[in-house]
Design a protein around this motif. Sequence first.
Motif, PDB file in Angstrom:
ATOM      1  N   PRO A 298      -4.353   8.790   1.331  1.00 24.14           N
ATOM      2  CA  PRO A 298      -5.027   8.920   2.628  1.00 24.14           C
ATOM      3  C   PRO A 298      -4.496  10.113   3.408  1.00 24.14           C
ATOM      4  N   ALA A 299      -5.391  10.728   4.179  1.00 24.84           N
ATOM      5  CA  ALA A 299      -4.997  11.865   5.005  1.00 24.84           C
ATOM      6  C   ALA A 299      -4.387  11.409   6.328  1.00 24.84           C
ATOM      7  N   GLY A 300      -4.740  10.209   6.765  1.00 23.23           N
ATOM      8  CA  GLY A 300      -4.216   9.715   8.029  1.00 23.23           C
ATOM      9  C   GLY A 300      -4.239   8.212   8.100  1.00 23.23           C
ATOM     10  N   ILE A 301      -3.322   7.654   8.894  1.00 22.09           N
ATOM     11  CA  ILE A 301      -3.238   6.207   9.112  1.00 22.09           C
ATOM     12  C   ILE A 301      -3.153   5.958  10.609  1.00 22.09           C
ATOM     13  N   THR A 302      -4.078   5.145  11.122  1.00 22.08           N
ATOM     14  CA  THR A 302      -4.067   4.757  12.530  1.00 22.08           C
ATOM     15  C   THR A 302      -4.023   3.238  12.616  1.00 22.08           C
TER      16      THR A 302
ATOM     17  N   GLN B 236       0.823  -1.209   0.000  1.00 23.77           N
ATOM     18  CA  GLN B 236       0.000   0.000   0.000  1.00 23.77           C
ATOM     19  C   GLN B 236       0.858   1.261   0.000  1.00 23.77           C
ATOM     20  N   ALA B 237       2.009   1.200   0.642  1.00 20.46           N
ATOM     21  CA  ALA B 237       2.921   2.344   0.611  1.00 20.46           C
ATOM     22  C   ALA B 237       3.354   2.648  -0.817  1.00 20.46           C
ATOM     23  N   GLU B 238       3.551   1.609  -1.602  1.00 21.00           N
ATOM     24  CA  GLU B 238       3.916   1.823  -3.006  1.00 21.00           C
ATOM     25  C   GLU B 238       2.752   2.417  -3.798  1.00 21.00           C
ATOM     26  N   ARG B 239       1.532   2.025  -3.467  1.00 20.65           N
ATOM     27  CA  ARG B 239       0.363   2.639  -4.107  1.00 20.65           C
ATOM     28  C   ARG B 239       0.296   4.134  -3.797  1.00 20.65           C
ATOM     29  N   ILE B 240       0.633   4.483  -2.566  1.00 27.80           N
ATOM     30  CA  ILE B 240       0.632   5.898  -2.184  1.00 27.80           C
ATOM     31  C   ILE B 240       1.707   6.649  -2.956  1.00 27.80           C
ATOM     32  N   ARG B 241       2.901   6.085  -3.040  1.00 27.21           N
ATOM     33  CA  ARG B 241       3.987   6.747  -3.766  1.00 27.21           C
ATOM     34  C   ARG B 241       3.675   6.876  -5.246  1.00 27.21           C
TER      35      ARG B 241
ATOM     36  N   LEU C  48       6.387   7.322   5.089  1.00 25.41           N
ATOM     37  CA  LEU C  48       5.274   8.010   4.439  1.00 25.41           C
ATOM     38  C   LEU C  48       5.043   9.380   5.069  1.00 25.41           C
ATOM     39  N   ARG C  49       5.193   9.454   6.384  1.00 30.83           N
ATOM     40  CA  ARG C  49       4.993  10.737   7.056  1.00 30.83           C
ATOM     41  C   ARG C  49       6.140  11.696   6.775  1.00 30.83           C
ATOM     42  N   THR C  50       7.381  11.215   6.928  1.00 29.17           N
ATOM     43  CA  THR C  50       8.532  12.094   6.752  1.00 29.17           C
ATOM     44  C   THR C  50       8.674  12.565   5.301  1.00 29.17           C
ATOM     45  N   GLU C  51       8.192  11.766   4.353  1.00 30.19           N
ATOM     46  CA  GLU C  51       8.223  12.177   2.953  1.00 30.19           C
ATOM     47  C   GLU C  51       7.077  13.116   2.597  1.00 30.19           C
ATOM     48  N   GLY C  52       6.185  13.370   3.553  1.00 30.85           N
ATOM     49  CA  GLY C  52       5.073  14.277   3.313  1.00 30.85           C
ATOM     50  C   GLY C  52       3.943  13.671   2.516  1.00 30.85           C
TER      51      GLY C  52
END
Length: 311
Positions: free
Chosen positions: A140-144, A129-134, A203-207
């Motif tokens: 997504p606006a947030g991940i919990t 999923q991280a690759e889908r985001i990239r 994901l967070r540090t990359e904005g």
Amino acid sequence: MSAERGEGGGREFERVLEALREQLADGTYGLHATLPAQRELAGEFGVSRDTVQRVLGELKSEGWVESRQGSGTRVIKLPIHAAVRPKAEPAPVRVSLGPFVARAFDRPDVRLDVFTLTSESLDAHIRLQAERIRAGEIAPAGITLRMLLPSEGLELPYPRPRTAPNATGSEDSAQRLRERLQRRLRGITERHTASLLAALHDLRTEGLVPAVDVEVRHVPLAPAFKLYLRPEAEALHGPYEVVERTILLDDGTEVEALDVLGLGSVLTRHVHDEGDAGSAGSLFVQSMQAWFDSCWELLADPVRPANVHRE
């Protein structure tokens, strides 16, 4: 536990084993596909053929592949968690983890609660999923994420040597083997938990995701099942089936053991029906959420402050 690795060492073996298992999960090698020759795999991963042979032997002991002289190594079973895209059709009784995690990440606010023996399966799918985001497919606006893992000091009923002591001194030997197997299990959990945390932290540090809140807690329970929850939406539930299998230690020792294969467990899906709070799916999701919350609040201890947090 699904993959077996050496305890403290054998990093090349671990790297190649994990890579091939991910390729089985993501569909690179389908059912009945033939893996590349050992020489090709050694060249691809930059390791010796001996390392490749050990990795293929481990995959064979887990039941995913078979090797025949002159025919190479063939895939005979796929992980239940093999990644596929979510479909709009009604969920089957037997489901996989990939579409569940994808549905969670398709939401603007990703929320997941997980109870599992190790974080290995979840780690692989979080990274997908991280690759889908990239790639810009989702944003997504947030991940919990809240994850419950068995307490580190808890002696689990698996993995353990299968044979009972039958000679003087063998009881001590069996106990030492059991301790080695348990240490390896903890090592697998630690590696994949760290990997999962790092993926979300990046994901967070990359904005790419503004808010990330992840917490891992230890609970004094030996998991008899794995549970994935999307709060107020759906649940995946599956028992850990105990199997007899050969586990290869880092020093080459083969141990006949009782173990569980997380990737081979059958998952069933239960969906919350907003229009019918009394439906079977709604009741299951509600009851398992209440169970998870009670363990989280009353039994679990924080592992340590997560290296990802909400901003």
